[in-house]
Scaffold this active site. Structure first.
Site, mmCIF file in Angstrom:
data_model
loop_
_atom_site.group_PDB
_atom_site.id
_atom_site.type_symbol
_atom_site.label_atom_id
_atom_site.label_comp_id
_atom_site.label_asym_id
_atom_site.label_seq_id
_atom_site.Cartn_x
_atom_site.Cartn_y
_atom_site.Cartn_z
ATOM 1 N N ASP A 70 0.864 -1.172 0.000
ATOM 2 C CA ASP A 70 0.000 0.000 0.000
ATOM 3 C C ASP A 70 0.901 1.221 0.000
ATOM 4 O OD1 ASP A 70 -2.762 0.834 0.022
ATOM 5 O OD2 ASP A 70 -2.306 1.781 1.936
ATOM 6 N N PHE A 151 3.358 7.946 -13.069
ATOM 7 C CA PHE A 151 1.913 7.995 -12.863
ATOM 8 C C PHE A 151 1.619 8.811 -11.601
ATOM 9 C CE2 PHE A 151 1.252 5.168 -9.201
ATOM 10 C CZ PHE A 151 2.512 4.624 -9.088
ATOM 11 N N GLY A 152 0.332 8.928 -11.294
ATOM 12 C CA GLY A 152 -0.091 9.585 -10.054
ATOM 13 C C GLY A 152 0.540 10.952 -9.859
ATOM 14 N N TYR A 153 1.156 11.155 -8.712
ATOM 15 C CA TYR A 153 1.676 12.461 -8.306
ATOM 16 C C TYR A 153 3.091 12.728 -8.826
ATOM 17 C CZ TYR A 153 -2.276 12.323 -5.045
ATOM 18 O OH TYR A 153 -3.534 12.248 -4.495
HETATM 19 P P1 IMP Z 1 -0.945 2.198 -4.397
HETATM 20 O O1 IMP Z 1 -1.383 1.819 -3.004
HETATM 21 O O2 IMP Z 1 0.482 1.824 -4.687
HETATM 22 O O3 IMP Z 1 -1.890 1.707 -5.447
HETATM 23 O O4 IMP Z 1 -0.947 3.775 -4.472
HETATM 24 C C1 IMP Z 1 -2.090 4.572 -4.168
HETATM 25 C C2 IMP Z 1 -1.999 5.910 -4.850
HETATM 26 O O5 IMP Z 1 -0.859 6.651 -4.349
HETATM 27 C C3 IMP Z 1 -1.794 5.841 -6.360
HETATM 28 O O6 IMP Z 1 -3.024 5.717 -7.023
HETATM 29 C C4 IMP Z 1 -1.089 7.158 -6.649
HETATM 30 O O7 IMP Z 1 -2.040 8.203 -6.753
HETATM 31 C C5 IMP Z 1 -0.251 7.395 -5.401
HETATM 32 N N1 IMP Z 1 1.115 6.864 -5.626
HETATM 33 C C6 IMP Z 1 1.660 5.743 -5.048
HETATM 34 N N2 IMP Z 1 2.921 5.537 -5.501
HETATM 35 C C7 IMP Z 1 3.165 6.529 -6.386
HETATM 36 C C8 IMP Z 1 4.301 6.849 -7.199
HETATM 37 O O8 IMP Z 1 5.347 6.157 -7.233
HETATM 38 N N3 IMP Z 1 4.176 7.949 -7.957
HETATM 39 C C9 IMP Z 1 3.076 8.726 -7.973
HETATM 40 N N4 IMP Z 1 1.981 8.467 -7.266
HETATM 41 C C10 IMP Z 1 2.018 7.379 -6.457
#
Ligand code: IMP
Length: 193
Positions: A70, A151-153
């Site tokens: 997570d 991706f994401g941030y």
């Molecule tokens: P997850 O639990 O790894 O799926 O991450 C949850 C959310 O955190 C993702 O949907 C992204 O918005 C953000 N996030 C997690 N890791 C990254 C990263 O390496 N880069 C950018 N955003 C991240």
């Protein structure tokens, strides 16, 4: 060969982790290999708790040692949120750009620029027995969104000692320093000992 289950429905993560595990004498299974398509509610307050909820669930359903991760971003100007709600926070805006503008505006207003990404991996090997591996990357929020990778941030996060955002780094460069790769490396060291 020993088997291990990676509890994730994120195809990109599964591909990435399968690549890493190829070097080891471990058969990595993903949810699609064992026909599990339901997931427990991520009701934890921390990354550790949510990762544990998922790895315990996978182990209980299959009896196979199971790990889950997570992650998210914690931003100083947002009182270290969105944290475990990172995905939801981004999706609540009409676009990623709108979310980035909102964060950058708040950062500039009070000059609180610090941010970090964190990943927690939980490995459940027996009922009631789990181990946590954490990875963190420190940095700051950029003055503007930049870059097209990742991706994401990634477009608004500049790692400490860097001048570029994570989205301006190649995936190889990002993988050398990312929160996720730090946590995965700790898991692999544990499994190979
Ligand atoms: P997850 O639990 O790894 O799926 O991450 C949850 C959310 O955190 C993702 O949907 C992204 O918005 C953000 N996030 C997690 N890791 C990254 C990263 O390496 N880069 C950018 N955003 C991240």
């Amino acid at each position: 060969m020993r088997q291990i289950l990676f509890f994730s429905n994120n195809k990109n993560k599964v591909i990435e982790i399968k690549k890493i595990f190829k070097k080891f004498n471990l058969k990595l299974l993903s949810l699609s290999d064992i026909n599990i398509d339901d997931e427990p509610e991520e009701s934890g307050q921390t990354f550790e708790e949510n990762a544990k909820i998922k790895s315990d669930y996978g182990f209980e359903k299959t009896g196979i040692p199971c790990f889950a991760d997570d992650s998210g971003i914690c931003i100083e100007t947002l009182n270290w949120k969105p944290g475990v709600l990172s995905k939801r926070f981004l999706n609540n805006f009409k676009s990623n750009e709108a979310c980035f503008k909102n964060i950058i505006k708040s950062t500039k207003k009070n000059s609180k620029k610090i941010a970090y990404f964190k990943t927690s991996i939980s490995l459940t090997t027996k009922k009631g027995q789990n181990v946590i591996f954490n990875g963190q990357i420190d940095g700051k929020i950029s003055d503007e969104a930049k870059g097209r990778f990742g991706f994401g941030y990634d477009p608004i996060f500049i790692p400490k000692f860097y001048k570029k955002t994570l989205a301006e780094l190649s995936s190889k460069e990002k993988n050398e320093i990312s929160h996720r790769s730090i946590a995965v490396t700790k898991l692999i060291n544990f499994l190979s000992n």
